[in-house]
Scaffold this motif. Structure first.
Motif, short mmCIF file in Angstrom:
data_model
loop_
_atom_site.label_atom_id
_atom_site.label_comp_id
_atom_site.label_asym_id
_atom_site.label_seq_id
_atom_site.Cartn_x
_atom_site.Cartn_y
_atom_site.Cartn_z
N LYS A 1 0.82 -1.21 0.00
CA LYS A 1 0.00 0.00 0.00
C LYS A 1 0.86 1.26 0.00
O LYS A 1 0.69 2.15 -0.83
N TRP A 2 1.80 1.35 0.93
CA TRP A 2 2.62 2.56 1.03
C TRP A 2 3.60 2.65 -0.13
O TRP A 2 3.88 3.76 -0.62
N ALA A 3 4.13 1.53 -0.58
CA ALA A 3 5.06 1.58 -1.71
C ALA A 3 4.33 2.03 -2.98
O ALA A 3 4.85 2.84 -3.76
N THR A 4 3.12 1.52 -3.17
CA THR A 4 2.33 1.92 -4.37
C THR A 4 1.98 3.39 -4.32
O THR A 4 2.10 4.12 -5.34
N ALA A 5 1.55 3.84 -3.14
CA ALA A 5 1.20 5.27 -3.02
C ALA A 5 2.41 6.15 -3.27
O ALA A 5 2.32 7.19 -3.96
N SER B 1 10.64 5.36 3.05
CA SER B 1 10.45 4.72 4.35
C SER B 1 10.30 3.21 4.20
O SER B 1 10.91 2.42 4.95
N VAL B 2 9.49 2.79 3.25
CA VAL B 2 9.31 1.35 3.03
C VAL B 2 10.63 0.72 2.59
O VAL B 2 11.00 -0.38 3.05
N TYR B 3 11.38 1.39 1.74
CA TYR B 3 12.64 0.86 1.25
C TYR B 3 13.67 0.72 2.37
O TYR B 3 14.42 -0.26 2.46
N ALA B 4 13.71 1.72 3.29
CA ALA B 4 14.70 1.67 4.37
C ALA B 4 14.36 0.60 5.40
O ALA B 4 15.24 -0.08 5.93
N LEU C 1 8.44 -2.84 -5.19
CA LEU C 1 7.49 -2.35 -6.17
C LEU C 1 6.81 -3.46 -6.95
O LEU C 1 5.92 -3.21 -7.74
N GLY C 2 7.23 -4.72 -6.72
CA GLY C 2 6.61 -5.85 -7.39
C GLY C 2 7.15 -6.15 -8.76
O GLY C 2 6.61 -7.01 -9.46
N VAL C 3 8.22 -5.45 -9.17
CA VAL C 3 8.81 -5.70 -10.49
C VAL C 3 9.53 -7.05 -10.50
O VAL C 3 9.47 -7.80 -11.47
N GLU C 4 10.21 -7.35 -9.39
CA GLU C 4 10.95 -8.61 -9.25
C GLU C 4 10.27 -9.46 -8.18
O GLU C 4 9.86 -8.93 -7.14
N PRO C 5 10.10 -10.76 -8.42
CA PRO C 5 9.42 -11.60 -7.41
C PRO C 5 10.23 -11.69 -6.11
O PRO C 5 11.45 -11.73 -6.13
N THR C 6 9.52 -11.70 -4.99
CA THR C 6 10.14 -11.77 -3.66
C THR C 6 10.31 -13.23 -3.25
O THR C 6 9.42 -14.04 -3.45
N ALA C 7 11.49 -13.54 -2.66
CA ALA C 7 11.71 -14.90 -2.15
C ALA C 7 10.69 -15.19 -1.05
O ALA C 7 10.39 -14.34 -0.21
#
Length: 932
Positions: free
Chosen positions: A194-198, A245-248, A259-265
C-alpha cells in the motif's frame, strides 16, 4: 517513527539445570542517536536556537529574493528549501534502528518426592489405609495440582532417597508461549504494498507535473508554471518519504521487489508451535505409582533440597514443595538445607505424610530364614518386630510350618490364617518407640520337600493393622546328599582342612583326587580317584568340584570339554582356589589349546605374563585383611556368624592373607566380593580381585585368590567350617534346586533389600532336550501382596550356549517373592521355581512417625507453609491451597541490540535522494523564473 515485531521461542533448558523455558520477545526500536548524546538543557537550547536561526534566515532571504514572483511560486521555492533543511536536520539527529530483546524467564516450582522405603508405611493408622507412596502418587495423578501450577510456573518434579542428587521425573508447564503465525507478523509490519504503491504514484505524479511545468514555461504560460511546480514538489516530497520509508525498513528486499517488479523470495512460515530439540523435550510420567515406588534405603531430604536450590535460579524459583514423612536419616541435616534456602530467599512448602500420633500396632518387619536345609540340620529363623503405641507391648510370637501348597490362598478376612501348624511360641517385649526387636527360633526339619514357614504375632485387641502381623518365607528340605569332588595339586593346608570338614559332614559324599598322591595312599574320603573322570556318567554325578591349585595340564582336553558341559548344562558348581605352585605354570603356556578353555572357567581375567610380572604375590611378609565390596554384604556364604553384622565383624578381626595370584580384572557380569587390601598392589586404580564369582551357563564358578582361608581358624574353627560348608552348598544351588530335567532357573541373589534389581538366568531345553530356541520365555512373579507380574526372559546376546535366557525385575515390597517358569504342555507340565526373600533396611523403620517438628521448622524458617496430609485430607483442596500459596515470580531482562547497518545505509540513500530532488527542482524553478 516506531515499529514493534514480536517473536516468541519456547526453549527447553537442560533437565539437569533449571528446566525453565525462556520467553524471548523481540522489539524493533527506532531512536535518534544524536539526541542520546546531548546532555544538559543548555545543549538543547543551543541546538534549537541554531535551527530556529537557520530557518528564520532562510525564510527571510527567500521572501526577499522571490518578492516579485507569484504567491504559489514563492511558497514553492521556500518549501523546497525548508524540506532540504529538514532532511539535513533529520540526518544530523542520525536515526538508528536496533532489535531489542526482552527475555522473560518464567516462574518455576520444584516438587521433591521422597521415595525412601519408609514411604511404604501406611499414611494413616487404619488397617485399610494406603501407603504414603501411593498417597503421593494419587496427589500427583488424580488431583489437579500439576495442572494448576503449570499455568503460571515451570514445574519440575524430582524423586529422592539415598542418593545425593535427586532424579528428575517430569518437567512441564510455564505460561503458554507460541510463535506468531505469518498473519500476526503481517499485522505488525507496515503495509508494504500500500505505502510503496502510493509513494510510487506520487513520484510519478511529480514527474508528470514537472514535465508540464517545463512545457508551460516554454509556451509562455508562466501563471501555470507555479502551480505545476508546487504540485510536483509536494508530490515528490510525499512520494519519496513514503517510498523511501518502506525501502529503508525492508532491508532484506530490493526496491524492485518492493514495487513488485521482481518476485520476492518466499519467507518461511513459522509453525504454531516452536521446535524443541529431542534431547531437551519435556519429560512426562505415565505411571506415578511405579515411578514413586518406595525403594530407597535412606531419606536425604537435606541433600535433595540443596541440590535443587543449586540447579535452579532462585530469582525465578517461586517455591520448593517437599512430599515426605520428614525422617531425614542420611546426608546433610535439614539445618544446612534451611540455611541454603534462606540465603537464596526461596520458600519451602513441606507436605507431611504419615501419622503424627503413635497408634497401637505391632508388626513383623522382617523374617530371615534359609532357602534350603538338610534333614537333621538345625537352622535358625530370626524375625524383626516393631511396635508403636503409648506403652511397651508384650506379645506372643508363634512359629508356624507347613508344606508349600500352591493352591492355598490367602484368607482376606484373616491374613494370619492358613499358615500351618504352630511348632513354637515365645513371649517378647517390644518397645513402643519404633525401635526394632529381634526374636530367634530354632527348628529341625522333618519331612523332605518344599515347605513354608511363618512368624505370627498374637497382637493385642488394640492393634490397628492385622495385615502386618505375619511374615512368611519358603524353604526346601533337601534329602539328597551333596556329591563333591576335591582335586588338589598337592596336600596344602587349605585342601586338608576342607577335606576333613567335608568328610565329617553327613550330608556330603566326598571323593578326592590328590594329583601328587600315590596309588594305595590313605585319604579321608569316600573314594580316592587316580585321574579326572573321563565319562559323562562318572562326572555328572557330582554337584560340586573344588580345585586347590591343581595341575591343569594333567587334565586332558576331552575331560575339560566334559567339565564345560557339566558346568554349563548340568548346573554344576566349580570352586577354584588358586595357589603359588601350578597356577603360574599353566598360565605361562602359549601354545596349549587347553589354556583358553581353563581361563574361560574363571570369573576373572588372569595375568599371563609370568610370576614376576603378573602382579601376584608369593610368600608375602605381612598379612593383609580382605577388603569386602557392597556385594559381599548380600553373599550368604560369607555370613559365618549368627547374623551378617557379626559375620563381618569377624572378617574385620581376621588377620588376613599373605598371597594372591595375578588378576587383571573381573569379567563382565562377574560379582566381586573382596579385594586384596595392600595399597601397593593397586594397578590402574583397582586392587587385585581376591573373591569373585560368575554364572557359567547354568552353573556357578567361584574364585579364591589363594588357599589361606584356613587362617580364619585362628578366630574359630566354626567360622572356617561355616564358610566352606555354605560355599559348597551355594555353588551347587543350581543342581539342588533343579525342578526339571529340561532346565534350570537361577537368580543372582536370594536375599535382597527392597528396591534392588534381581537378575534372572534360565538355561532351557525343549522336549527333545535340545537347546530351546524361541523369541522369548514368560515367567510369573508372585509378590508377597499376592500380585502376579509377568517377567519376560529374552535370549542373552553374546551367550555362546543356545537356550540361555535372561531378564530382570525390581522388588518393591518386603516379603517372600517366588518366580515360576512353566515348561511343557498340560499333560507334561514342569515348573521351575526360585524364591527371593526381600527385607527393609532398619534405618528406614526406626522412626515411622511423621516428623512434624522438623517439617514445620523447615517451612517457618524459609517463609513457606507446612501442610500435613493425613488419610482424611482432601487432595483437591490441598492442591488448590498449595497452588494459591505459590505466587509467580518471572524475571524479565532487556538486551539492547546493535544498530542495523543496512537500515543506516538505506536511510542515507533516501535522504540523499530527497535532498537531490528538492535542490534540483529549486534550481529548475529558479531558472524558469530567471532568478539568481
Amino acid at each position: 517513527m516506531n515499529e514493534t515485531t514480536n517473536t516468541s521461542v519456547n526453549q527447553a533448558i537442560s533437565a539437569a539445570t533449571s528446566g525453565a523455558a525462556e520467553h524471548d520477545t523481540q522489539h524493533i526500536v527506532y531512536e535518534f542517536a544524536r539526541a542520546t548524546t546531548l546532555e544538559g538543557w543548555w545543549s538543547w537550547a543551543i541546538l534549537v536556537a541554531a535551527i530556529v536561526a537557520i530557518l528564520f534566515v532562510c525564510i527571510r532571504l527567500y521572501r526577499r529574493d522571490t518578492a516579485e514572483l507569484s504567491v504559489v511560486t514563492r511558497r514553492t521555492l521556500i518549501g523546497l528549501r525548508l524540506v532540504t533543511i529538514a532532511a539535513l536536520i533529520f540526518f544530523f539527529f542520525d536515526l538508528h534502528r536496533r532489535t531489542e530483546r526482552m527475555v522473560t524467564r518464567p516462574s518455576e516450582v520444584t516438587i521433591l518426592v521422597d521415595t525412601s522405603q519408609s514411604m511404604s508405611l501406611p499414611v494413616g493408622s487404619m488397617a485399610s489405609t494406603e501407603s504414603r507412596a501411593e498417597r503421593t502418587a494419587r496427589l500427583l495423578s488424580e488431583s489437579n495440582l500439576i495442572e494448576k501450577l503449570e499455568t503460571e510456573h515451570r514445574v519440575s518434579i524430582y524423586s529422592f532417597d539415598q542418593t545425593s542428587d535427586p532424579k528428575l521425573l517430569e518437567s512441564r508447564g510455564g505460561p503458554a508461549v507460541t510463535n506468531p503465525g505469518e498473519s500476526e507478523l503481517a499485522q505488525t509490519r507496515p503495509p508494504v504494498s500500500k505505502w510503496a504503491t502510493a509513494g510510487a504514484l506520487l513520484v510519478g505524479l511529480g514527474i508528470v507535473l514537472s514535465v508540464l511545468s517545463l512545457l508551460f514555461g516554454v509556451a509562455g504560460r508562466v501563471e501555470l508554471v507555479g502551480w505545476c511546480v508546487g504540485g510536483a514538489a509536494l508530490s515528490f516530497a510525499l512520494g519519496i518519504t513514503s517510498l523511501g520509508s518502506v525501502y529503508a525498513i525492508n532491508t532484506q528486499r530490493s526496491l524492485s521487489q518492493i514495487l513488485g517488479v521482481e518476485p520476492t523470495a518466499i519467507e518461511p512460515v513459522l509453525d504454531d508451535e516452536p521446535t524443541v530439540d529431542e534431547a531437551t523435550k519435556p519429560l512426562r510420567v505415565s505411571d506415578w505409582a511405579k515411578e514413586l515406588a518406595a525403594t530407597g534405603a535412606q531419606s536425604r531430604i537435606g541433600d535433595a533440597l540443596r541440590s535443587v536450590l543449586a540447579d535452579h535460579d532462585p530469582s525465578t524459583l517461586a517455591g520448593v514443595v517437599v512430599l515426605t514423612d520428614g525422617q531425614n536419616n542420611g546426608g546433610v541435616g535439614l539445618t544446612a538445607a534451611i540455611a541454603t534456602a534462606t540465603r537464596s530467599e526461596v520458600a519451602v512448602f513441606p507436605i507431611g505424610l504419615g501419622s503424627s500420633s503413635a497408634p497401637t500396632n505391632v508388626r513383623v518387619v522382617d523374617l530371615d530364614a534359609p532357602r534350603r536345609v538338610y534333614p537333621g540340620d538345625k537352622f535358625a529363623i530370626t524375625a524383626m518386630l516393631q511396635a508403636s503405641g503409648p506403652q511397651e507391648l508384650e506379645v506372643d510370637v508363634q512359629l508356624l510350618d507347613k508344606l508349600d501348597d500352591d493352591d492355598a490362598g490367602t484368607n482376606e478376612a484373616d491374613p494370619t490364617a492358613n499358615l500351618g501348624e504352630v511348632i513354637d511360641s515365645k513371649k517378647i517385649k517390644v518397645a513402643s518407640d519404633g525401635t526394632l526387636s529381634a526374636i530367634r527360633f530354632e527348628m529341625e526339619p522333618e519331612s523332605v520337600g518344599r515347605r513354608r514357614l511363618a512368624v505370627r504375632v498374637v497382637a493385642p485387641k488394640e492393634d490397628q493393622n492385622k495385615r502386618d502381623d505375619v511374615r512368611d518365607a519358603r524353604y526346601e528340605v533337601v534329602a539328597k546328599k551333596l556329591r563333591v569332588l576335591a582335586i588338589a595339586g598337592g596336600p596344602t593346608r587349605e585342601y586338608r582342612f576342607v577335606r576333613n570338614l567335608l568328610f565329617r559332614d553327613k550330608s556330603i559324599e566326598l571323593d578326592v583326587w590328590l594329583q601328587t598322591g600315590r596309588p594305595g595312599m590313605s585319604q579321608d574320603a569316600d573314594q580316592v580317584l587316580q585321574e579326572f573322570p573321563s565319562r559323562p556318567e562318572d562326572l555328572f554325578q557330582y554337584d560340586t568340584i573344588m580345585v586347590f591349585d591343581p595341575d591343569w595340564t594333567a587334565i586332558s582336553a576331552e575331560s575339560l570339554d566334559l567339565m564345560d558341559r557339566w558346568i554349563s548344562q548340568q548346573a554344576g558348581g566349580l570352586i577354584i582356589v588358586a595357589g603359588p605352585v601350578y597356577h603360574p605354570q599353566w598360565t605361562r603356556l602359549r601354545t596349549d589349546p587347553r589354556v583358553s578353555r581353563i581361563s574361560g572357567f574363571f570369573p576373572v581375567n588372569l595375568s599371563t605374563r609370568g610370576a614376576l610380572l603378573s602382579g601376584g604375590r608369593q610368600g608375602g611378609d605381612n598379612p593383609w585383611p580382605l577388603e569386602f565390596t557392597p556385594e559381599a554384604r548380600r553373599a550368604e556364604f560369607l555370613w559365618i556368624a549368627e547374623d551378617p553384622a557379626e559375620s563381618f565383624d569377624v572378617w574385620e578381626q581376621f588377620g588376613g592373607v599373605y598371597d594372591f595370584v595375578g588378576v587383571k580384572s573381573a569379567k563382565p557380569g562377574a560379582k566381586v566380593y573382596a579385594h586384596f587390601s595392600d595399597p601397593t598392589t593397586e594397578i590402574g586404580g583397582t586392587k587385585p580381585v581376591y573373591l569373585a564369582s560368575h554364572f557359567y551357563g547354568a552353573g556357578r564358578v567361584y574364585f579364591q585368590g589363594s588357599g589361606e582361608i584356613w587362617r580364619l581358624r585362628g578366630e574359630s574353627d566354626a567360622y572356617f567350617d561355616s564358610y566352606y560348608t555354605k560355599l559348597v552348598r551355594w555353588v551347587s544351588e543350581g543342581r539342588l534346586m533343579r525342578d526339571s530335567t529340561r532346565g534350570v532357573l537361577l537368580v543372582d541373589s536370594s536375599r535382597v533389600m527392597v528396591g534392588e534389581t534381581i537378575t534372572v538366568r534360565a538355561i532351557l531345553t525343549d522336549d527333545q532336550f535340545e537347546p530351546l530356541s524361541v523369541p522369548e520365555v514368560n515367567a510369573k512373579l508372585l509378590a508377597p501382596s499376592g500380585r502376579i507380574d509377568d517377567i519376560k526372559l529374552l535370549p542373552l546376546k553374546g551367550e555362546p550356549r543356545p537356550g540361555t535366557y535372561g531378564g530382570r525385575f525390581v522388588v518393591r515390597e518386603a516379603g517372600s517373592y517366588e518366580l515360576r517358569l512353566t515348561l511343557g504342555d498340560a499333560l507334561e507340565e514342569q515348573v521351575l521355581r526360585q524364591s527371593v526373600q526381600v527385607r527393609l533396611p532398619t534405618v528406614e523403620l526406626e522412626r515411622p512417625r511423621r516428623n512434624d517438628d522438623e517439617l514445620k521448622q523447615l517451612a517457618d524458617m524459609t517463609g513457606g507453609t507446612y501442610s500435613p496430609m493425613g488419610e482424611q485430607t482432601d487432595l483437591q483442596s490441598l492442591a488448590g491451597s498449595l497452588a494459591s500459596l505459590l505466587k509467580p515470580q518471572p524475571q524479565t531482562t532487556v538486551l539492547p541490540g546493535t544498530p542495523d547497518i543496512d537500515f543506516n545505509r538505506r536511510r542515507n540513500i533516501v535522504l540523499m535522494w530527497l535532498i537531490a530532488t528538492m535542490l534540483t527542482m529549486e534550481w529548475v524553478t529558479r531558472r524558469l523564473h530567471r532568478l539568481a
